[in-house]
Design a protein around this motif. Structure first.
Motif, PDB file in Angstrom:
ATOM      1  N   LYS A 281       0.821  -1.211   0.000  1.00 38.98           N
ATOM      2  CA  LYS A 281       0.000   0.000   0.000  1.00 38.98           C
ATOM      3  C   LYS A 281       0.858   1.265   0.000  1.00 38.98           C
ATOM      4  CE  LYS A 281      -3.868  -2.268   2.358  1.00 38.98           C
ATOM      5  NZ  LYS A 281      -4.819  -2.255   1.236  1.00 38.98           N
ATOM      6  N   GLY A 282       2.195   1.107  -0.021  1.00 41.66           N
ATOM      7  CA  GLY A 282       3.080   2.255  -0.050  1.00 41.66           C
ATOM      8  C   GLY A 282       4.124   2.204   1.049  1.00 41.66           C
ATOM      9  N   LYS A 283       4.865   3.288   1.177  1.00 49.90           N
ATOM     10  CA  LYS A 283       5.927   3.381   2.178  1.00 49.90           C
ATOM     11  C   LYS A 283       5.307   3.531   3.565  1.00 49.90           C
ATOM     12  CE  LYS A 283      10.215   5.855   3.220  1.00 49.90           C
ATOM     13  NZ  LYS A 283      10.964   4.588   3.366  1.00 49.90           N
ATOM     14  N   VAL A 284       5.887   2.840   4.535  1.00 51.15           N
ATOM     15  CA  VAL A 284       5.324   2.864   5.883  1.00 51.15           C
ATOM     16  C   VAL A 284       6.396   3.244   6.906  1.00 51.15           C
ATOM     17  CG1 VAL A 284       3.713   1.011   5.267  1.00 51.15           C
ATOM     18  CG2 VAL A 284       5.814   0.452   6.496  1.00 51.15           C
ATOM     19  N   THR A 285       5.935   3.636   8.075  1.00 49.02           N
ATOM     20  CA  THR A 285       6.790   3.779   9.244  1.00 49.02           C
ATOM     21  C   THR A 285       6.360   2.734  10.257  1.00 49.02           C
ATOM     22  OG1 THR A 285       7.091   6.154   8.926  1.00 49.02           O
ATOM     23  CG2 THR A 285       7.522   5.288  11.117  1.00 49.02           C
ATOM     24  N   VAL A 286       7.303   1.880  10.661  1.00 50.53           N
ATOM     25  CA  VAL A 286       7.017   0.889  11.694  1.00 50.53           C
ATOM     26  C   VAL A 286       7.077   1.604  13.045  1.00 50.53           C
ATOM     27  CG1 VAL A 286       7.794  -1.233  12.805  1.00 50.53           C
ATOM     28  CG2 VAL A 286       7.813  -1.045  10.308  1.00 50.53           C
ATOM     29  N   THR A 287       5.914   1.774  13.646  1.00 53.51           N
ATOM     30  CA  THR A 287       5.794   2.524  14.900  1.00 53.51           C
ATOM     31  C   THR A 287       5.740   1.625  16.119  1.00 53.51           C
ATOM     32  OG1 THR A 287       3.392   2.580  14.605  1.00 53.51           O
ATOM     33  CG2 THR A 287       4.651   4.476  13.783  1.00 53.51           C
ATOM     34  N   GLY A 288       5.490   0.326  15.916  1.00 55.39           N
ATOM     35  CA  GLY A 288       5.400  -0.578  17.057  1.00 55.39           C
ATOM     36  C   GLY A 288       4.424  -0.058  18.090  1.00 55.39           C
ATOM     37  N   GLY A 289       4.876   0.003  19.330  1.00 54.63           N
ATOM     38  CA  GLY A 289       4.028   0.511  20.408  1.00 54.63           C
ATOM     39  C   GLY A 289       4.362   1.928  20.804  1.00 54.63           C
ATOM     40  N   SER A 290       5.021   2.679  19.925  1.00 52.71           N
ATOM     41  CA  SER A 290       5.522   4.010  20.291  1.00 52.71           C
ATOM     42  C   SER A 290       4.432   4.958  20.764  1.00 52.71           C
ATOM     43  CB  SER A 290       6.274   4.636  19.112  1.00 52.71           C
ATOM     44  OG  SER A 290       5.416   4.806  17.996  1.00 52.71           O
ATOM     45  N   ALA A 291       3.198   4.737  20.312  1.00 53.01           N
ATOM     46  CA  ALA A 291       2.087   5.612  20.695  1.00 53.01           C
ATOM     47  C   ALA A 291       1.360   5.115  21.944  1.00 53.01           C
ATOM     48  CB  ALA A 291       1.104   5.742  19.537  1.00 53.01           C
TER      49      ALA A 291
ATOM     50  N   THR B 288       6.040  -2.845  20.889  1.00 54.66           N
ATOM     51  CA  THR B 288       7.476  -2.661  21.057  1.00 54.66           C
ATOM     52  C   THR B 288       7.902  -3.482  22.264  1.00 54.66           C
ATOM     53  OG1 THR B 288       7.560  -0.447  20.075  1.00 54.66           O
ATOM     54  CG2 THR B 288       9.308  -1.027  21.630  1.00 54.66           C
ATOM     55  N   LEU B 289       8.753  -4.471  22.040  1.00 54.56           N
ATOM     56  CA  LEU B 289       9.259  -5.353  23.090  1.00 54.56           C
ATOM     57  C   LEU B 289      10.753  -5.094  23.224  1.00 54.56           C
ATOM     58  CD1 LEU B 289       8.737  -7.829  25.018  1.00 54.56           C
ATOM     59  CD2 LEU B 289       9.440  -9.267  23.099  1.00 54.56           C
ATOM     60  N   VAL B 290      11.182  -4.659  24.408  1.00 55.59           N
ATOM     61  CA  VAL B 290      12.579  -4.263  24.569  1.00 55.59           C
ATOM     62  C   VAL B 290      13.142  -4.803  25.877  1.00 55.59           C
ATOM     63  CG1 VAL B 290      12.270  -2.142  23.236  1.00 55.59           C
ATOM     64  CG2 VAL B 290      11.982  -2.095  25.714  1.00 55.59           C
TER      65      VAL B 290
ATOM     66  N   ILE C   8       5.739  -4.461  14.503  1.00 53.99           N
ATOM     67  CA  ILE C   8       6.397  -4.908  15.738  1.00 53.99           C
ATOM     68  C   ILE C   8       7.868  -4.483  15.726  1.00 53.99           C
ATOM     69  CG2 ILE C   8       7.180  -6.962  17.004  1.00 53.99           C
ATOM     70  CD1 ILE C   8       4.533  -8.265  16.200  1.00 53.99           C
ATOM     71  N   ILE C   9       8.323  -3.998  16.881  1.00 53.83           N
ATOM     72  CA  ILE C   9       9.724  -3.645  17.099  1.00 53.83           C
ATOM     73  C   ILE C   9      10.240  -4.479  18.262  1.00 53.83           C
ATOM     74  CG2 ILE C   9      11.320  -1.821  17.811  1.00 53.83           C
ATOM     75  CD1 ILE C   9       9.352   0.209  16.558  1.00 53.83           C
ATOM     76  N   ILE C  10      11.361  -5.179  18.052  1.00 51.67           N
ATOM     77  CA  ILE C  10      12.010  -5.952  19.125  1.00 51.67           C
ATOM     78  C   ILE C  10      13.461  -5.508  19.202  1.00 51.67           C
ATOM     79  CG2 ILE C  10      12.702  -8.247  19.917  1.00 51.67           C
ATOM     80  CD1 ILE C  10      10.210  -9.369  18.698  1.00 51.67           C
TER      81      ILE C  10
ATOM     82  N   GLN D   3       4.188  -9.023   9.117  1.00 56.28           N
ATOM     83  CA  GLN D   3       4.623  -7.969   8.206  1.00 56.28           C
ATOM     84  C   GLN D   3       5.047  -6.729   8.992  1.00 56.28           C
ATOM     85  OE1 GLN D   3       2.435  -8.685   3.930  1.00 56.28           O
ATOM     86  NE2 GLN D   3       1.740  -6.983   5.158  1.00 56.28           N
ATOM     87  N   ASN D   4       5.980  -5.980   8.384  1.00 59.49           N
ATOM     88  CA  ASN D   4       6.483  -4.739   8.982  1.00 59.49           C
ATOM     89  C   ASN D   4       7.033  -5.005  10.374  1.00 59.49           C
ATOM     90  OD1 ASN D   4       3.656  -3.547   7.377  1.00 59.49           O
ATOM     91  ND2 ASN D   4       5.702  -2.964   6.689  1.00 59.49           N
ATOM     92  N   ILE D   5       8.114  -5.801  10.376  1.00 62.75           N
ATOM     93  CA  ILE D   5       8.767  -6.229  11.613  1.00 62.75           C
ATOM     94  C   ILE D   5      10.199  -5.685  11.617  1.00 62.75           C
ATOM     95  CG2 ILE D   5       9.322  -8.174  13.095  1.00 62.75           C
ATOM     96  CD1 ILE D   5       6.328  -7.972  12.376  1.00 62.75           C
ATOM     97  N   TYR D   6      10.590  -5.049  12.724  1.00 64.16           N
ATOM     98  CA  TYR D   6      11.937  -4.492  12.867  1.00 64.16           C
ATOM     99  C   TYR D   6      12.588  -5.123  14.096  1.00 64.16           C
ATOM    100  CZ  TYR D   6      15.709  -1.060  13.460  1.00 64.16           C
ATOM    101  OH  TYR D   6      16.932  -0.457  13.600  1.00 64.16           O
ATOM    102  N   ILE D   7      13.703  -5.844  13.874  1.00 66.50           N
ATOM    103  CA  ILE D   7      14.425  -6.541  14.938  1.00 66.50           C
ATOM    104  C   ILE D   7      15.834  -5.962  14.987  1.00 66.50           C
ATOM    105  CG2 ILE D   7      15.309  -8.774  15.713  1.00 66.50           C
ATOM    106  CD1 ILE D   7      12.917 -10.034  14.177  1.00 66.50           C
TER     107      ILE D   7
END
Length: 477
Positions: free
Chosen positions: A86-96, A164-166, A220-222, A252-256
Motif C-alpha cells: 500500500k506504499g511506504k510505511v513507518t514501523v511505529t510498534g508501540g511508540s504511541a 514494542t518489546l525491549v 512490531i519492534i524488538i 509484516q512490517n517487523i523491525y528486529i
C-alpha cells in the motif's frame, strides 16, 4: 513519522489479537501434559530434560524508575520493514502507547499477562532481568517442560500487532535475557477454512486484497534482548527439533534490532541427537522484515527464510522481502540464511566461521549464505572470515553450501574474504577482494529490483570493525 508515509499501525486490520487459544493449548500457559506420540513424531522415549540450566539473572526492580528513552522510538527507514503493497510505511510498534499500555515485567507470567491485557493496542513491554516460562510464582518455582505439547504452548510467547518489546539493563548493567522460551510473531491461521492454504486461496479467489486477509500480525519492534534457543525436550525425531528461538509466520512490517541469539547453556554437544531448531526463522508468507545490528553465535541452523519449495508458492511467492544488515554471524554451522522465495538484501554483515577439525561440532562452520528455490538476493560489502578454508572452497562454503537449486537471481559484490589457511606453516592474515558471485546468474527482466529505501553502505573492512563494536544486545546507543 516521515511525511507521506503510512503508520504501519493503520494496516493492522481485523487480525486475531493474540492468536493464542487452540484446541491443544494456550500460548504462555503450561499444560504439564505427559509426552505422547503425535502423527508418528515426538516419541515419548526420546524425552530428555535440559541437561544444563543457566545461572538465572532475575530482577525485581527497574533501575530506570520507569523512565522511557529508546522505547518510544519508531524504526528507522533503512530496510524492507519500511515498505508495504500500500506504499511506504513507518514501523511505529508501540511508540504511541498510553501510560496504561506501558508495562515493565520481571517474569514470564507478567510478560504473557501484559501482552494479553493490551491486545492490539499500541503497547511498550519492557523486560528487566531473566524471563523463562519454566519458572512460575514470581520466579520461585521451577518445572521443566513435561512434553512436546507442554513446551509448544506453555513455552511460547505470542507477540501481537503494534508492540514494542525491549530489554532494559538491570541494576548490575546486565542485558535482559529470555531462556527456555520461544518467541512467536504471527501464525498461519485457517480463517474459518479447513486449513490455512484453503482459507487464503478462497480469499484471493473472491477478488479480495491479500493485504486485508484477516490474520496478519504487523507493526512490531524488538530490541536489546538476549535470546537463548530453547532445548527441545521431546523433538520430532533424532534429526529434527521443533522449537525455534524466534519464528515469524504471516508477519509484516517487523523491525528486529540489537538482539543476541545463541544456544546459551545447552549446546548440541550435550545431546546425541538434534535438540535445537532455528535461531530466527522468517517463514510462511512473512514480509517486509529487517534484522539489523544483531549477534548470532554458536548454533547450527541460524535463519531460514521460506520453509519449503513449490508446495509453499501459494503463501511465499512474491513475499519474504527481508533486509539483513550490520549483523555478526559468529561460529555458526549453517543457514546465514537459507533462502527460498525471499527477495533478500544483505549488506555490511560480518561472517566468522571455524572449519578446522580440532573445534567442537557446535562451532564448526558448514555453510553460509544459501540461495535456493526462487530466491532473489542482493549482497553488498560483507566481510567473510572463515578459518582453515582454502580460497578455492569459498564458493561452496561461504556462499551456496553445495546446494544446486538455482535462484531467480543473485547479485554479490564488494566483499572481503579472509582465509587463514596456512601456507608453509604460516597463517594468512591478509583479506582479499571477493565478489562472491560464485557462478550464480544475475537477475534479468522483471526479476531485477532495487531496494526502495535509503541505507548507508560501509566498505567491507569498515563493516567488520563496526559490527564487532556495535552488534548485539547491550550495545544499543
Amino acid at each position: 513519522m516521515a511525511s507521506g508515509t503510512i503508520d504501519a499501525r493503520t494496516l493492522t486490520g481485523a487480525s486475531t489479537p493474540l492468536q493464542n487459544v487452540t484446541a491443544a493449548g494456550t500460548y504462555g500457559v503450561r499444560t504439564y501434559s505427559a509426552p505422547v506420540t503425535i502423527d508418528g513424531l515426538h516419541n515419548p522415549s526420546n524425552y530428555k530434560a535440559a541437561p544444563v540450566l543457566p545461572t538465572w539473572q532475575f530482577a525485581t526492580s527497574d533501575p530506570t524508575g520507569g523512565k522511557l528513552t529508546f522505547e518510544r522510538e519508531v524504526a528507522p527507514a533503512n530496510g524492507w520493514h519500511t515498505w508495504s503493497r500500500k506504499g511506504k510505511v513507518t514501523v511505529t510498534g508501540g511508540s504511541a502507547a498510553t501510560a496504561s499500555r506501558v508495562y515493565t515485567v520481571f517474569n514470564g507470567q507478567q510478560l504473557v499477562s501484559a501482552l494479553a491485557d493490551a491486545g492490539l493496542d499500541p503497547k511498550i513491554v519492557r523486560i528487566v532481568g531473566h524471563i523463562d516460562l519454566r519458572w512460575s510464582s514470581n520466579n520461585t518455582v521451577f518445572k521443566e517442560y513435561t512434553s512436546y505439547l507442554d513446551q509448544k504452548y506453555g513455552g511460547s510467547i505470542m507477540i501481537p500487532s503494534n508492540t514494542t518489546l525491549v530489554g532494559i539493563n538491570d541494576a548490575q548493567g546486565r542485558t535482559a535475557r529470555i531462556t527456555g522460551t520461544s518467541i512467536l510473531i504471527g501464525g498461519e491461521l485457517a480463517n474459518g477454512a479447513a486449513d490455512a492454504e484453503t482459507g487464503y486461496k478462497a480469499w484471493i479467489a473472491a477478488g479480495k486484497d491479500s493485504e486485508d486477509y484477516p490474520t496478519w500480525t504487523r507493526n512490531i519492534i524488538i530490541r536489546n534482548l538476549q535470546i537463548d534457543a530453547p532445548w527441545d525436550v521431546n523433538p520430532e525425531d533424532s534429526a529434527n527439533a521443533y522449537a525455534d528461538g524466534m519464528t515469524l509466520s504471516r508477519a509484516q512490517n517487523i523491525y528486529i534490532d540489537h538482539i543476541s541469539m545463541g544456544d546459551g547453556d545447552t549446546p548440541d554437544s550435550l545431546a546425541g541427537d538434534t535438540r535445537h531448531d532455528g535461531l530466527l526463522d522468517i517463514v510462511r508468507g512473512t514480509d517486509y522484515t529487517t534484522v539489523t545490528n544483531s549477534y548470532f553465535f554458536k548454533h547450527h541452523k541460524t535463519t531460514l527464510i521460506g520453509n519449503g519449495d513449490s508446495g509453499r508458492a501459494w503463501s511465499d511467492e512474491g513475499r519474504l522481502h527481508v533486509t539483513l544488515s550490520n549483523n555478526f554471524y559468529d561460529r555458526l554451522e549453517s543457514r546465514l540464511p537459507l533462502n527460498r522465495f525471499g527477495q533478500v538484501h544483505m549488506f555490511n554483515n560480518y561472517i566468522y566461521g571455524l572449519t578446522d577439525s580440532s573445534v567442537s561440532a557446535d562451532l564448526k562452520f558448514g555453510s553460509g549464505v544459501d540461495p535456493r528455490y526462487q530466491s532473489n538476493m542482493l549482497l553488498e560489502n560483507m566481510f567473510f572470515e572463515i578459518t582453515e578454508l582454502a580460497e578455492s572452497s569459498f564458493c561452496k562454503k561461504g556462499i551456496d553450501g553445495g546446494n544446486g537449486t538455482k535462484p531467480l537471481g543473485f547479485r554479490s559484490s564488494g566483499h572481503l574474504m579472509l582465509s587463514n589457511k596456512k601456507v608453509n606453516n604460516v597463517p594468512n592474515t591478509t583479506p582479499v577482494a571477493w565478489d562472491g558471485q560464485c557462478g550464480y546468474a544475475v537477475p534479468t527482466g522483471a526479476n531485477v529490483w532495487t531496494p526502495p529505501y535509503s541505507y548507508t553502505l560501509l566498505t567491507a573492512a569498515n563493516a567488520k570493525t563496526s559490527v564487532q563494536a556495535n552488534a548485539g544486545a547491550g550495545k544499543l546507543k
